[in-house]
Design an enzyme around this catalytic site. Sequence first.
Site, mmCIF file in Angstrom:
data_model
loop_
_atom_site.group_PDB
_atom_site.id
_atom_site.type_symbol
_atom_site.label_atom_id
_atom_site.label_comp_id
_atom_site.label_asym_id
_atom_site.label_seq_id
_atom_site.Cartn_x
_atom_site.Cartn_y
_atom_site.Cartn_z
ATOM 1 N N ASP A 65 -8.014 -5.270 -0.109
ATOM 2 C CA ASP A 65 -8.447 -6.163 -1.192
ATOM 3 C C ASP A 65 -8.067 -7.617 -0.963
ATOM 4 O OD1 ASP A 65 -7.657 -3.370 -3.106
ATOM 5 O OD2 ASP A 65 -9.668 -4.231 -2.984
ATOM 6 N N HIS A 102 0.856 -1.191 0.000
ATOM 7 C CA HIS A 102 0.000 0.000 0.000
ATOM 8 C C HIS A 102 0.886 1.234 0.000
ATOM 9 C CE1 HIS A 102 -3.219 2.778 1.111
ATOM 10 N NE2 HIS A 102 -4.053 1.825 0.756
#
Length: 430
Positions: A365, A308
């Site tokens: 996700d 991320h």
Amino acid sequence: MSDRKGILTTDAGDLELPVIEPTTGNAGLDIRKLRGTLGYVTFDPGFANTANTRSALTFVNGAAGELRHRGYRIEDLAGNCTFLEVAYLLLFGDLPTAEQLDEWTTEIKTHTLLSEEMKRFFDAFPRSAHPMAILSSATNAISTFYEEYYNPSDPDAVGESAKRLIAKMPTIAAWAYKKSIGQPYVYPRNDLTYVENFLHMMFALPVEDLKIDPVVAKALNVLLILHADHGQNCSTATVRAVGSSQANLFASVAAGMNALWGPLHGGANQAVIEMLQNILDDPDADVASVVARAKDPDDPFRLMGFGHRVYKNYDPRAKVLRRFAHDVLERTSGKDPMLEIAQQLEDVALNDPYFQERKLFPNVDFYSGIIFRALGFPPRMFTVLFAIGRLPGWIANWKEMTEDPDTRIMRPRQVYVGPVEREFVPLDQR
Ligand code: SDX
């Protein structure tokens, strides 16, 4: 502004940089005078170190793995609110009273229908059409019925656009799904909650009533809340960029949907399931080989659902989802080999120096697709679900941008490295 300042020293001279103070997190060095004073621009591909705005919506503490909307912890919101309650918080700044929530929910419920002409719009697509292509196209298409609400500087028009987008997005998503499986479109029902209504339109048939499992409805409510907003991510920055030209809210949101579709962003939830399915299907693919590929600098493959830009710790949303996956699977499809593979992947990666050195952890996700699948959604609908969840965040950011006196049309600079000047050569001499 504050009395703190930065001093930039260059070969072209020095420049004092005022500091934009935060309530928490990184302060900003104001470089708006840089180019005019020293002739320099800053260079920051992907704007990894650049703030384009002040915002009071969402704070992400990447180092600690914390996420708060308007100051409220995501864990508290996901555990106690309805999705429309969190949408209200993002759009209006405070959690609603019971009366405000009731009024807001009723307003949304009374705008869930699509204009009947839209049926022909869905019919025009091939059954194989990706639902994200339909979602963004339909978002622009429905705006043609509301041109009176295009004006971004009319708060009432913006409010009407926001209500219609939030109300109609589940209908558009469900009808795109029904189209893909050749089943009749199911009309919305005003006696159901927001998530129950979406499940109804997705899975009901005219030939029998659908009994909605409260566990499934609750899980979908939590999933939508976890996706509601996340600072200046790629799709939100896109919504702001398009809105900064004073394009209407529908057009800005449709652009954000297209940015979300990419596998590096919201499309990752579908890519995670495809990655896990490949491990299950391909006798040559196992956890160790997938992790090895993800680490190989010569292999473009990435461990989807990992890493991320902001989180350098466990994504708090992934933590909620990892716990939730077990509960949902117990009540729905039972054990899922994909969840076992996902956990093996996580264990191996989190103990591997490559991932540890780069602070790569599971993101939102990584587990969301496993739960979406257990709730009965096909993988190609996962990013659509992400978009329905992110819609209030996109709208709240667009509103904040249009109301911000500092807002200017988004037009980044560049460092030009092409030919400086060349004499023109007529065609017959080339
Ligand atoms: C979302 O921004 C948001 O807030 C997004 C989001 C939201 O709510 O809006 O949180 C939603 O988009 C989550 C992210 C979903 N995407 C994926 O899961 C795709 C896989 N992850 C990546 O591609 C990547 O981690 C990104 C795109 C998420 C972040 O990319 P960055 O910040 O540009 O990091 P990078 O590509 O510069 O990577 C830094 C290093 C590189 O290695 P080196 O060049 O230093 O050797 O880490 C490596 C990368 O190769 N790396 C990975 C990796 N992610 C980064 N290596 C293997 N697998 C991965 N998943």
